[in-house]
Design a protein around this motif. Structure first.
Motif, mmCIF file in Angstrom:
data_model
loop_
_atom_site.group_PDB
_atom_site.id
_atom_site.type_symbol
_atom_site.label_atom_id
_atom_site.label_comp_id
_atom_site.label_asym_id
_atom_site.label_seq_id
_atom_site.Cartn_x
_atom_site.Cartn_y
_atom_site.Cartn_z
ATOM 1 N N SER A 1 0.824 -1.206 0.000
ATOM 2 C CA SER A 1 0.000 0.000 0.000
ATOM 3 C C SER A 1 0.859 1.258 0.000
ATOM 4 O O SER A 1 0.518 2.257 -0.638
ATOM 5 C CB SER A 1 -0.940 -0.011 1.212
ATOM 6 N N TYR A 2 2.013 1.187 0.702
ATOM 7 C CA TYR A 2 2.891 2.361 0.723
ATOM 8 C C TYR A 2 3.426 2.653 -0.682
ATOM 9 O O TYR A 2 3.398 3.787 -1.163
ATOM 10 C CB TYR A 2 4.047 2.138 1.690
ATOM 11 N N VAL A 3 3.916 1.567 -1.348
ATOM 12 C CA VAL A 3 4.472 1.751 -2.689
ATOM 13 C C VAL A 3 3.377 2.208 -3.655
ATOM 14 O O VAL A 3 3.583 3.093 -4.497
ATOM 15 C CB VAL A 3 5.135 0.447 -3.178
ATOM 16 N N ASP A 4 2.178 1.608 -3.526
ATOM 17 C CA ASP A 4 1.079 1.967 -4.411
ATOM 18 C C ASP A 4 0.714 3.443 -4.259
ATOM 19 O O ASP A 4 0.529 4.170 -5.241
ATOM 20 C CB ASP A 4 -0.125 1.092 -4.095
ATOM 21 N N MET A 5 0.626 3.932 -3.037
ATOM 22 C CA MET A 5 0.296 5.335 -2.803
ATOM 23 C C MET A 5 1.403 6.247 -3.312
ATOM 24 O O MET A 5 1.146 7.340 -3.841
ATOM 25 C CB MET A 5 0.058 5.569 -1.299
ATOM 26 N N LEU B 1 3.293 10.139 -7.223
ATOM 27 C CA LEU B 1 4.297 10.510 -8.220
ATOM 28 C C LEU B 1 3.646 10.702 -9.589
ATOM 29 O O LEU B 1 3.985 11.626 -10.340
ATOM 30 C CB LEU B 1 5.388 9.430 -8.286
ATOM 31 N N GLY B 2 2.683 9.827 -9.933
ATOM 32 C CA GLY B 2 2.033 9.921 -11.230
ATOM 33 C C GLY B 2 1.167 11.155 -11.386
ATOM 34 O O GLY B 2 0.845 11.554 -12.500
ATOM 35 N N LEU C 1 14.086 8.187 -3.748
ATOM 36 C CA LEU C 1 13.499 8.431 -2.429
ATOM 37 C C LEU C 1 12.453 7.362 -2.081
ATOM 38 O O LEU C 1 12.393 6.876 -0.949
ATOM 39 C CB LEU C 1 12.847 9.818 -2.412
ATOM 40 N N ILE C 2 11.657 6.974 -3.075
ATOM 41 C CA ILE C 2 10.658 5.923 -2.834
ATOM 42 C C ILE C 2 11.333 4.576 -2.629
ATOM 43 O O ILE C 2 10.955 3.778 -1.757
ATOM 44 C CB ILE C 2 9.663 5.850 -4.009
ATOM 45 N N SER C 3 12.414 4.294 -3.406
ATOM 46 C CA SER C 3 13.084 2.990 -3.332
ATOM 47 C C SER C 3 13.829 2.805 -2.031
ATOM 48 O O SER C 3 14.055 1.664 -1.591
ATOM 49 C CB SER C 3 14.062 2.841 -4.507
ATOM 50 N N ASN C 4 14.258 3.878 -1.388
ATOM 51 C CA ASN C 4 15.078 3.767 -0.173
ATOM 52 C C ASN C 4 14.248 3.546 1.092
ATOM 53 O O ASN C 4 14.814 3.494 2.179
ATOM 54 C CB ASN C 4 15.922 5.041 0.003
ATOM 55 N N THR C 5 12.933 3.443 0.985
ATOM 56 C CA THR C 5 12.109 3.183 2.185
ATOM 57 C C THR C 5 12.270 1.726 2.608
ATOM 58 O O THR C 5 12.719 0.876 1.831
ATOM 59 C CB THR C 5 10.629 3.467 1.876
#
Length: 747
Positions: free
Chosen positions: A63-67, A72-73, A103-107
């Protein structure tokens, strides 16, 4: 044991013991079964909780990645950059967008890599790379994903799991796509307990494996084909499955986030291993208990049957001498019938012996009363069957009972004497008296009173004598006189006591129902209350009737002092009469006394709660007379107040005073006044007002020419029609009809 089994009583004992002994075994078995089920459910819940925790961790990451992809989109930087060519002049915008991806990938998620694909310009921007689609190793897969007409979807390729979202967001086709790449091997690395044999699977809505190890996928494929699923627990979604020669327990949880199934496969041995060992131990224990139970039953049966066997043998031997016993009782299996027959025979013999003993005792006492045996001692009494151990302290009395009637036939006399003897035997305690003896027309009775003083013993003896005279007169119709000797402590004085009781009877010649003591005690009768006592009681009740508490208190003291000189029985009789008259006054005023205290007063005795005249005076005043005066005074005040209220309402009947106004005028609560008004008048406040209004209206109609309209307005009715309706309800006539009838009647 084989010999015993032929006996039906032994078989019955064996059957009962076996049934009784099975109850604890069954309870133990049920308890063990419940315990195993509870343990299994606990294991299921633990595994299910573990699966729920894993599901929660995955869904938080997804859900975090999806949001993040959605945000971003929707950004202008993404929407404007995706249409730019891969040229040096646009690299600043590409670098800013790549920082967003990094930034998203480093979570702290299971995300391996994040791509932004431009379908329009043909390039791929990753968090660590930037190149054309033709240069990418997964060119064919990316082309296939770009051709998929869905706004958001998942795709699995071997050990890789892709989350895809179109740009613009929520469109099935567009200029590009955001792709999040997850490595399922990394995802399942910490969740898959391979050393314990547990396996985790993620299944999408189409039952396709989205994440899972190789063997887990084969197991799932086999399950889908063979459909070998067995539900084990209704509360928890758990199934038992088989793969080749291995058995697994499968726990399932359906996601509310994306509808995926999260499956946890656990080897059956791991779930049931300990439970099976516990079950085998329980079965072993129950089996041993059953064996021990059987052994105990056999031993207990023999032990319980042993006295029955001895009884059977004894009865069988005794029946040889019972020549008059019927053949049915002599039957081999009729033990109970034979025992009952022998017991009845034994009871008959004991009754005969007891009667013979009583006859012997009466003959012995007759000789003492007539002087044939002089100076009898304790040994001769015990030799004749008397038990003298209980006569350790107290006093003996001899009572002579004489009947005052003539009989037509000797049979009538015998019947009367038989009934008299039975009444005396019923009223005395056998352990405290010798058998009554009839000599001529006198019935002698020697009885014992265990008390601390001679006066108390005399009072009790007098009370017993009065009970006998009262009972005989009530049930037999013929009165008797009783003479009582002085009390004595030595058995050798029985002859003297008989002579004294006979002399005491001489004072009762010409009277009926008299009880006389010899010398030391004054005579007592059922009706010996003096005129002074009666006068004192009348004066006391008069002070109650006129409501003078101080005078009543003084009269009570004088009354108690007056009756204190009476004999015990007459004293108690006077107390009962006074209490009865006071209770009649209570009934007149519809009051309830304290019946417990009334019982204490009537039960006056030196051994009871009320045991002296001072306490009797206190109880009569505090618990009967004083509450009576207080209640009478309260009721008088209530009557006066109610009369004031009624007069007030009648004086203002035309003012239409409601309940609240009336209560306020007299400083009462309206609810209390309503209940009290109905209790005192027998009707509700509203009915009373309506009745009085109708009476006043009837008077005005009969004596004046007032119109119906004026009456309705004067008495507060909303309209003449409403007044006519209410008037007709009470009189069954209209106002006009009533006026006409009254005037014709008066003429």
């Amino acid at each position: 044991m084989g010999k015993h089994l032929k006996n039906r009583y032994y078989k019955q004992i064996l059957a009962v013991l076996f049934i009784v002994s099975l109850v604890p075994v069954m309870f133990l078995s049920y308890f063990m079964y419940s315990f195993v089920n509870q343990q299994r459910t606990a294991v299921y819940r633990t595994a299910m909780s573990q699966l729920e925790n894993d599901q929660q961790e995955f869904e938080i990451s997804f859900s975090y990645v999806d949001m993040a992809l959605i945000r971003l989109g929707l950004k202008d930087t993404c929407l404007s950059t995706i249409g730019k060519e891969r040229e040096a002049k646009n690299f600043q915008a590409f670098n800013a967008l790549q920082e967003e991806l990094q930034l998203i990938s480093n979570t702290e998620t299971e995300l391996e890599e994040l791509y932004l694909v431009s379908q329009q310009q043909g390039w791929i921007l990753g968090n660590t790379s930037f190149h054309n689609i033709e240069e990418d190793a997964n060119q064919k897969m990316i082309q296939m994903l770009l051709r998929t007409e869905q706004s958001a979807f998942w795709y699995r390729d071997q050990d890789q799991l892709y989350m895809c979202r179109r740009i613009p967001i929520n469109s099935k086709t567009g200029r590009g796509m955001l792709i999040a790449k997850f490595d399922t091997r990394t995802m399942l690395h910490q969740k898959d307990r391979r050393e314990e044999g547990e396996r985790l699977l993620l299944i999408d809505k189409e039952n396709m494996v989205m994440a899972g190890a190789g063997k887990s996928i084969h197991i799932w494929d086999d399950i889908r084909v063979v459909k070998e699923i067995k539900n084990e627990n209704a509360e928890i979604d758990v199934s038992e499955v088989r793969f080749q020669d291995e058995k697994y327990v499968m726990f399932q949880k359906i996601s509310d986030y994306n509808g995926w199934k999260y499956l946890l496969l656990v080897p059956q041995n791991q779930i049931y291993g300990n439970l099976k060992r516990i079950s085998y131990i329980i079965l072993f224990v129950i089996f041993n208990l059953l064996m021990l139970d059987v052994a105990v039953i056999v031993l207990a049966s023999k032990k319980l049957y042993s006295p029955i066997g001895k009884i059977d043998e004894t009865v069988t031997n005794g029946m040889r001498y019972a020549e008059d016993a019927p053949e049915t009782i002599r039957a081999e299996d009729g033990l109970m019938e034979r025992v009952e027959y022998m017991v009845n025979k034994n009871v008959e013999m004991k009754q005969k012996l007891k009667k013979d003993q009583k006859d012997g005792q009466q003959l012995f006492l007759r000789k003492i009363y007539q002087g044939e045996i002089t100076d009898p001692d304790q040994k001769i009494f015990e030799k004749n069957g008397f038990q003298l151990k209980q006569f350790d302290s107290g006093m003996f009395f001899v009572m002579a009972v004489k009947y005052n009637c003539h009989f037509a036939t000797p049979e009538d006399k015998q019947l009367y004497l038989f009934a008299l003897d039975n009444i005396v035997n019923e009223l005395i305690i056998p352990e405290e008296a010798f058998p009554p003896v009839l000599i001529g027309s006198l019935l002698y009775l020697t009885f014992y009173m265990k008390t601390d003083s001679a006066e108390s013993a005399g009072m009790k003896a007098q009370l017993l004598a009065v009970m006998i005279t009262t009972t005989v007169k009530k049930y037999m119709g013929y009165p008797v006189n009783i003479g009582i000797s002085q009390g004595f402590t030595q058995l050798k004085n029985i002859k003297t006591g008989a002579e004294e009781s006979k002399k005491a009877l001489q004072d009762a010649i010409g009277a009926e129902g008299e009880v006389k003591f010899y010398h030391s005690h004054s005579t007592a009768s059922e009706h010996t209350a003096s005129l002074g006592v009666k006068k004192q009681r009348v004066q006391l009740m008069h002070s109650v009737d006129i409501g003078e508490p101080e005078a009543c208190k003084k009269e009570l003291v004088d009354y108690i002092q007056e009756i204190s000189t009476l004999p015990y029985y007459v004293f108690k009789l006077e107390i009962c009469k006074l209490v009865s008259e006071i209770l009649n006054v209570y009934n007149d005023y519809a009051l309830n006394p304290d019946y417990e205290k009334v019982g204490d007063i009537v039960d006056f005795d030196i051994t009871k709660t009320v045991n002296n005249c001072e306490k009797l005076n206190s109880y009569l005043w505090e618990y009967l007379l004083e509450p009576l005066f207080a209640a009478i005074c309260s009721q008088a005040k209530d009557r006066d107040m109610m009369q004031q209220i009624i007069e007030y309402l009648l004086d203002n009947i035309e003012q239409d005073i409601n309940l609240e106004e009336c209560a306020r005028h007299f400083n009462y609560n309206s609810n209390y006044l309503s209940r009290w008004f109905k209790k005192k008048t027998g009707m509700t406040y509203t009915d009373f007002i309506s009745n009085k209004k109708m009476e006043r209206c009837k008077t005005l109609l009969a004596e004046t020419d007032i119109s119906v309209n004026e009456l309705a307005e004067r008495f507060g009715y909303s309209s003449p029609q409403n007044f006519i309706r209410v008037f007709k309800k009470y009189t069954f006539l209209t106002p006009g009809q009533y006026r006409k009838n009254e005037r014709e009647r008066r003429k």
